[in-house]
Motif scaffolding. Structure first.
Motif, PDB file in Angstrom:
ATOM      1  N   ARG A  17      50.468  39.919  28.366  1.00 20.06           N
ATOM      2  CA  ARG A  17      51.402  40.984  28.026  1.00 20.06           C
ATOM      3  C   ARG A  17      52.182  41.355  29.284  1.00 20.06           C
ATOM      4  O   ARG A  17      51.683  41.167  30.401  1.00 20.06           O
ATOM      5  N   PRO A  18      53.399  41.881  29.137  1.00 20.37           N
ATOM      6  CA  PRO A  18      54.211  42.196  30.316  1.00 20.37           C
ATOM      7  C   PRO A  18      53.819  43.479  31.030  1.00 20.37           C
ATOM      8  O   PRO A  18      54.360  43.769  32.100  1.00 20.37           O
ATOM      9  N   ASP A  19      52.894  44.236  30.487  1.00 22.46           N
ATOM     10  CA  ASP A  19      52.533  45.533  31.060  1.00 22.46           C
ATOM     11  C   ASP A  19      52.173  45.416  32.539  1.00 22.46           C
ATOM     12  O   ASP A  19      51.320  44.598  32.906  1.00 22.46           O
ATOM     13  N   PRO A  20      52.764  46.221  33.399  1.00 27.82           N
ATOM     14  CA  PRO A  20      52.401  46.184  34.818  1.00 27.82           C
ATOM     15  C   PRO A  20      50.984  46.704  35.042  1.00 27.82           C
ATOM     16  O   PRO A  20      50.476  47.520  34.272  1.00 27.82           O
ATOM     17  N   ILE A  21      50.371  46.226  36.098  1.00 32.35           N
ATOM     18  CA  ILE A  21      49.027  46.668  36.462  1.00 32.35           C
ATOM     19  C   ILE A  21      49.152  47.754  37.522  1.00 32.35           C
ATOM     20  O   ILE A  21      49.812  47.546  38.540  1.00 32.35           O
ATOM     21  N   PRO A  22      48.560  48.910  37.313  1.00 31.50           N
ATOM     22  CA  PRO A  22      48.607  49.939  38.361  1.00 31.50           C
ATOM     23  C   PRO A  22      48.084  49.400  39.688  1.00 31.50           C
ATOM     24  O   PRO A  22      47.073  48.687  39.723  1.00 31.50           O
ATOM     25  N   ARG A  23      48.767  49.747  40.780  1.00 27.50           N
ATOM     26  CA  ARG A  23      48.355  49.239  42.086  1.00 27.50           C
ATOM     27  C   ARG A  23      46.916  49.621  42.411  1.00 27.50           C
ATOM     28  O   ARG A  23      46.177  48.821  43.007  1.00 27.50           O
ATOM     29  N   GLN A  24      46.485  50.808  42.014  1.00 26.64           N
ATOM     30  CA  GLN A  24      45.128  51.221  42.336  1.00 26.64           C
ATOM     31  C   GLN A  24      44.104  50.317  41.665  1.00 26.64           C
ATOM     32  O   GLN A  24      43.028  50.055  42.229  1.00 26.64           O
ATOM     33  N   VAL A  25      44.425  49.842  40.461  1.00 24.66           N
ATOM     34  CA  VAL A  25      43.514  48.925  39.783  1.00 24.66           C
ATOM     35  C   VAL A  25      43.376  47.636  40.599  1.00 24.66           C
ATOM     36  O   VAL A  25      42.267  47.128  40.824  1.00 24.66           O
ATOM     37  N   LEU A  26      44.502  47.099  41.067  1.00 25.91           N
ATOM     38  CA  LEU A  26      44.458  45.879  41.879  1.00 25.91           C
ATOM     39  C   LEU A  26      43.696  46.123  43.184  1.00 25.91           C
ATOM     40  O   LEU A  26      42.913  45.277  43.627  1.00 25.91           O
ATOM     41  N   ARG A  27      43.908  47.277  43.782  1.00 24.29           N
ATOM     42  CA  ARG A  27      43.172  47.611  44.999  1.00 24.29           C
ATOM     43  C   ARG A  27      41.672  47.669  44.729  1.00 24.29           C
ATOM     44  O   ARG A  27      40.861  47.186  45.527  1.00 24.29           O
ATOM     45  N   ASP A  28      41.297  48.260  43.594  1.00 25.90           N
ATOM     46  CA  ASP A  28      39.874  48.350  43.240  1.00 25.90           C
ATOM     47  C   ASP A  28      39.256  46.964  43.083  1.00 25.90           C
ATOM     48  O   ASP A  28      38.123  46.717  43.526  1.00 25.90           O
ATOM     49  N   LEU A  29      39.996  46.045  42.442  1.00 27.23           N
ATOM     50  CA  LEU A  29      39.485  44.691  42.226  1.00 27.23           C
ATOM     51  C   LEU A  29      39.314  43.953  43.548  1.00 27.23           C
ATOM     52  O   LEU A  29      38.306  43.282  43.789  1.00 27.23           O
ATOM     53  N   LEU A  30      40.303  44.069  44.412  1.00 27.13           N
ATOM     54  CA  LEU A  30      40.216  43.414  45.715  1.00 27.13           C
ATOM     55  C   LEU A  30      39.121  44.041  46.577  1.00 27.13           C
ATOM     56  O   LEU A  30      38.460  43.348  47.362  1.00 27.13           O
ATOM     57  N   ASP A  31      38.919  45.338  46.387  1.00 26.56           N
ATOM     58  CA  ASP A  31      37.870  46.024  47.139  1.00 26.56           C
ATOM     59  C   ASP A  31      36.491  45.508  46.739  1.00 26.56           C
ATOM     60  O   ASP A  31      35.576  45.411  47.568  1.00 26.56           O
ATOM     61  N   LEU A  32      36.335  45.169  45.470  1.00 27.34           N
ATOM     62  CA  LEU A  32      35.085  44.562  45.014  1.00 27.34           C
ATOM     63  C   LEU A  32      34.971  43.124  45.515  1.00 27.34           C
ATOM     64  O   LEU A  32      33.909  42.687  45.973  1.00 27.34           O
ATOM     65  N   ALA A  33      36.072  42.387  45.439  1.00 28.46           N
ATOM     66  CA  ALA A  33      36.044  40.967  45.815  1.00 28.46           C
ATOM     67  C   ALA A  33      35.722  40.772  47.291  1.00 28.46           C
ATOM     68  O   ALA A  33      35.168  39.734  47.678  1.00 28.46           O
ATOM     69  N   ARG A  34      36.042  41.765  48.128  1.00 27.50           N
ATOM     70  CA  ARG A  34      35.780  41.596  49.557  1.00 27.50           C
ATOM     71  C   ARG A  34      34.284  41.569  49.875  1.00 27.50           C
ATOM     72  O   ARG A  34      33.886  41.200  50.992  1.00 27.50           O
ATOM     73  N   TRP A  35      33.450  41.905  48.895  1.00 26.47           N
ATOM     74  CA  TRP A  35      32.010  41.825  49.068  1.00 26.47           C
ATOM     75  C   TRP A  35      31.467  40.436  48.715  1.00 26.47           C
ATOM     76  O   TRP A  35      30.245  40.217  48.721  1.00 26.47           O
TER      77      TRP A  35
END
Length: 221
Positions: A17-35
């Motif tokens: 879907r074209p809906d944009p992803i809130p930046r905070q959501v992307l930050r949260d995902l990357l914050d988890l991935a850094r572990w």
């Protein structure tokens, strides 16, 4: 979502879907991935998050290169040949995709449209591009990138997002370097489309077979 359920339900999404992803959501995902684990805790990943107008420029340029017949120039070696068993699985998923899209194998024009869609990142509103320092041994660095990407994809699934790791997104790395500040001492490894999946699309609902446990496991007692 329970971890086991999330692992089994996660899939490569091929229509977003074209809906944009809130930046905070992307930050949260990357914050988890850094572990994610990495060799010697080196954490070699470099991450570039493309959205909005820069992503649209890359999407168009990537598709234009494909239309022009430009040969891919990835910065890491991509597989050219597969053992028979692995090739049969690769061919099988290709057939499943074309069947879900109702594209006959002989319809070259429709297959090209699908490939263009792939090189356009399946319409995802976000593309993450992962790289590593150029001086590192590629095998270990790529393993660490895979661990990071898997963690990211599972975290995304837990938030209702879909992902698709795409070699097509890094086939023309010079295009990425035009829109993102990738340093000269970074090797681009892989990209992944990220967005909210269109769950009504048949291409997001076909079965994904997996090899049985005994096909790849040797017990040494």
């Amino acid at each position: 979502m329970e971890t086991q359920e999330m692992i089994r339900q996660r899939r490569s999404v091929r229509h977003f879907r074209p809906d944009p992803i809130p930046r905070q959501v992307l930050r949260d995902l990357l914050d988890l991935a850094r572990w994610s684990p990495s060799w010697g805790n080196t954490q070699p990943w470099e991450v570039y998050v493309l959205t909005g107008e820069p992503l649209e420029r890359l999407r168009k340029a990537n598709q234009d290169q494909l239309r022009a017949g430009a040969a891919p120039t990835p910065e890491i070696e991509m597989p050219q040949e597969w053992p028979a068993t692995l090739k049969s699985r690769y061919v099988g998923i290709g057939k499943s995709v074309l069947t879900a899209l109702d594209i006959p194998r002989e319809d070259r024009e429709a297959r090209l449209r699908y490939t263009l869609d792939m090189f356009g990142f399946f319409g995802a509103p976000c593309l993450i591009v992962l790289g590593v320092p150029a001086g590192l041994p590629r095998a270990y660095a790529a393993l660490d990138i895979g661990l990071f990407l898997q963690t990211f994809c599972l975290a995304a699934a837990d938030r209702g997002l879909g992902t698709c790791a795409l070699a097509a997104s890094v086939s023309y790395p010079s295009l990425i370097r035009r829109v993102a500040p990738v340093r000269d001492d970074v090797v681009i490894v892989i990209g992944a489309a990220v967005g909210y999946p269109d769950l009504s699309a048949p291409v997001n609902r076909f079965d994904r077979p997996r090899a049985g446990l005994d096909e790849f496991t040797v017990w040494v007692d």
